[in-house]
Design an enzyme around this catalytic site. Sequence first.
Site, PDB file in Angstrom:
ATOM      1  N   ARG A   1      19.546 -45.788  92.207  1.00 22.13           N
ATOM      2  CA  ARG A   1      18.726 -44.594  92.374  1.00 22.13           C
ATOM      3  C   ARG A   1      19.304 -43.452  91.555  1.00 22.13           C
ATOM      4  O   ARG A   1      20.533 -43.247  91.538  1.00 22.13           O
ATOM      5  CB  ARG A   1      18.688 -44.154  93.843  1.00 22.13           C
TER       6      ARG A   1
ATOM      7  N   ASP B   1      32.482 -50.685  99.658  1.00 21.84           N
ATOM      8  CA  ASP B   1      31.322 -50.569 100.548  1.00 21.84           C
ATOM      9  C   ASP B   1      31.884 -50.417 101.959  1.00 21.84           C
ATOM     10  O   ASP B   1      32.471 -51.357 102.491  1.00 21.84           O
ATOM     11  CB  ASP B   1      30.433 -51.825 100.452  1.00 21.84           C
TER      12      ASP B   1
ATOM     13  N   ILE C   1      21.659 -56.515  96.376  1.00 23.67           N
ATOM     14  CA  ILE C   1      21.725 -56.520  94.903  1.00 23.67           C
ATOM     15  C   ILE C   1      23.179 -56.554  94.433  1.00 23.67           C
ATOM     16  O   ILE C   1      23.543 -57.345  93.551  1.00 23.67           O
ATOM     17  CB  ILE C   1      20.955 -55.308  94.328  1.00 23.67           C
TER      18      ILE C   1
ATOM     19  N   GLU D   1      11.944 -38.615  87.812  1.00 24.39           N
ATOM     20  CA  GLU D   1      11.234 -39.676  87.066  1.00 24.39           C
ATOM     21  C   GLU D   1       9.777 -39.285  86.896  1.00 24.39           C
ATOM     22  O   GLU D   1       9.142 -38.915  87.894  1.00 24.39           O
ATOM     23  CB  GLU D   1      11.362 -41.012  87.809  1.00 24.39           C
TER      24      GLU D   1
ATOM     25  N   ASP E   1      18.792 -47.068  84.566  1.00 25.54           N
ATOM     26  CA  ASP E   1      17.406 -47.532  84.777  1.00 25.54           C
ATOM     27  C   ASP E   1      16.653 -46.503  85.620  1.00 25.54           C
ATOM     28  O   ASP E   1      15.432 -46.542  85.699  1.00 25.54           O
ATOM     29  CB  ASP E   1      17.426 -48.886  85.502  1.00 25.54           C
TER      30      ASP E   1
ATOM     31  N   HIS F   1      12.971 -47.372  84.813  1.00 20.38           N
ATOM     32  CA  HIS F   1      12.945 -47.919  86.183  1.00 20.38           C
ATOM     33  C   HIS F   1      12.291 -49.321  86.195  1.00 20.38           C
ATOM     34  O   HIS F   1      11.274 -49.552  86.852  1.00 20.38           O
ATOM     35  CB  HIS F   1      12.202 -46.968  87.125  1.00 20.38           C
ATOM     36  N   LEU F   2      12.947 -50.222  85.460  1.00 23.95           N
ATOM     37  CA  LEU F   2      12.376 -51.567  85.284  1.00 23.95           C
ATOM     38  C   LEU F   2      13.026 -52.628  86.169  1.00 23.95           C
ATOM     39  O   LEU F   2      12.677 -53.801  86.074  1.00 23.95           O
ATOM     40  CB  LEU F   2      12.529 -52.005  83.818  1.00 23.95           C
ATOM     41  N   GLY F   3      13.994 -52.210  87.001  1.00 23.85           N
ATOM     42  CA  GLY F   3      14.752 -53.193  87.780  1.00 23.85           C
ATOM     43  C   GLY F   3      13.894 -54.225  88.486  1.00 23.85           C
ATOM     44  O   GLY F   3      14.223 -55.405  88.527  1.00 23.85           O
ATOM     45  N   ALA F   4      12.787 -53.776  89.056  1.00 21.97           N
ATOM     46  CA  ALA F   4      11.952 -54.694  89.842  1.00 21.97           C
ATOM     47  C   ALA F   4      10.726 -55.149  89.062  1.00 21.97           C
ATOM     48  O   ALA F   4       9.844 -55.806  89.616  1.00 21.97           O
ATOM     49  CB  ALA F   4      11.513 -53.998  91.122  1.00 21.97           C
TER      50      ALA F   4
ATOM     51  N   CYS G   1      21.457 -48.803  88.241  1.00 16.00           N
ATOM     52  CA  CYS G   1      20.128 -49.428  88.386  1.00 16.00           C
ATOM     53  C   CYS G   1      19.694 -49.306  89.838  1.00 16.00           C
ATOM     54  O   CYS G   1      18.913 -50.125  90.332  1.00 16.00           O
ATOM     55  CB  CYS G   1      20.170 -50.895  87.965  1.00 16.00           C
TER      56      CYS G   1
END
Length: 525
Positions: free
Chosen positions: A229, A168, A149, A258, A253, A276-279, A227
């Site tokens: 966790r 990273d 992502i 939750e 998100d 939590h709409l990312g997916a 977006c």
Amino acid sequence: MFRILVSDAISEEGLAPLRKSEQIEIVQKKVTEVEEQLHEFDALLVRSATKVTEELLSKMPNLKIIGRAGVGVDNIDVEAATKRGIVVINAPNGNTISAAEHTFAMMAALVRHIPQAHVSVKSREWNRSAFVGTELQGKHLGIIGFGRIGSEVAKRARAFGMTVHVYDPFLTKERAEKLGVSIHTLDEVLACSDIITVHTPLTKETKGLLGEKNLAKTKKGVYLINCARGGIIDEQALIPFLQSGHVAGVALDVFEQEPPGDHPLFAFDNVIVTPHLGASTIEAQLNVATQVAEEILHFLEGKPVTSSINLPTLSKDVYEKIQAFYNLAKKMGTIASQYMNIPVQELSVTYAGTVADLETTYITRSLLAGFLRPRVASTVNEVNAAMIAKERGITYGEKFSDETYGYANCISLTVHGENRTFTIKGSHIPNYGDRIVHFDGFTIDFAPDGHLLYIQHQDRPGMIGKVGNVLGEHQVNIATMQVGREQAGGKAIMMLSLDKPIDDALLQKLAEIEDIETVKRLEVS
Ligand SMILES: NC(=O)C1=CN([C@@H]2O[C@H](COP(=O)(O)OP(=O)(O)OC[C@H]3O[C@@H](n4cnc5c(N)ncnc54)[C@H](O)[C@@H]3O)[C@@H](O)[C@H]2O)C=CC1
Ligand SMILES: O=C(O)CCC(=O)C(=O)O
């Protein structure tokens, strides 16, 4: 017939591969609605709502596989599943684009105050000066976590004319260069970014990654986006930074809890949120459901899975190549475990010939599972074998050698117990089958299948007849018999394959035959 519990809302179209199979029954119900039948299910298919806890797993003794239609598996107790030998799979890339697009939508909404302006206009206001935003072009975007992502977000950011800085610890220079981003330390990303977005999993290391200390290192006026966790950005720690204006705005998100209920961050106008709409797109849901459904179907049909969290993953090609050795190794482990029925400390596996070029980790896991199976009461398979071996203080290791003893391939297992070592060697011969070619110091040749009877005796005339007579008197038919000896008149062995298993009393009778020193029953299923 396999029963699958689908306990969250999963794309109906995505379930099609499972529906096509006559061997599968799908039950679409919440866990609480099937409390009484939980023990019947072979597979569980979830999104993020079902919490797959140790307690739930203890009520599902038949469960073999858990499919997560999505990426994050933090709603699944993977360790508890692994201990029980349950395979956990996910759909790692089916929702990548949707999550990246949602992140970008949140970024644009955040810097242009779209949600706030939307509410204002619908309240019959027309206050253009209250919603002056900033452009994305020319801004510095910090991305923490540059996997699937994160890298898709970067591509979109570059198209918007942003400069992308990445933190990273697992990112290579080549990949960063290819995607036109620069690699930095976390502190550098915090210090130079106008907008920071997080795309890591939630782990011990990333929980609270953007907490009080690191938030203080960010630029004044920074925008933050999560977006990924809930908890990667510490929600409580944000409050003073929002109050002081150090953080100009936050887009969330995902939440530590939750649903988040009445959250203190909702008091801030510059905090924008989605549930939590990312997916949550038609495409992502179809992709993840199809991926997981196909994987579950493969697994239940005995084929390899390609996206397991707790099993080494194999492509179909590789699986086909190793399958024969995988079966041979399991049988060798089972035989060795029964033969060396004493506590053991170490298993040493050596691969030689064609097998040495394959994915031996998987073969060794199979051997380990075969070895542990006769010793443990609970389910043991490739998923939990390493964990169970560790719990029992059994170490194992792989070696490679050129010595094939004249075969095209050879797997050699040496078991180290207290004051005793045992070696078994096997080979898979295409179009012929699995053969054990060496057993505890003897050269021999037998198929490691079914009800085996091992007899070690002094090499005297008539031994075969005596054994045959006793078995015959008890109506036990001998299918095959292989013999081996050190030298004429010395120590010798017989390996018999019987048509049915024999009981303890018969075993004792055989042991009482003169010149027989050891009799062992070896069952290979
Ligand atoms: N909001 C939503 O609906 C969705 C959220 N997600 C979440 O997005 C996150 C990212 O997903 P993917 O990109 O698919 O995962 P990924 O596994 O491809 O990427 C994660 C990256 O984080 C890096 N990473 C791990 N620990 C790190 C650390 N301590 N510091 C910096 N980087 C670290 C890894 O090296 C890896 O490159 C996951 O938490 C996933 O659950 C995924 C899909 C939808
Ligand atoms: O199932 C969902 O919508 C959540 C997706 C998600 O967070 C993930 O895949 O990690």
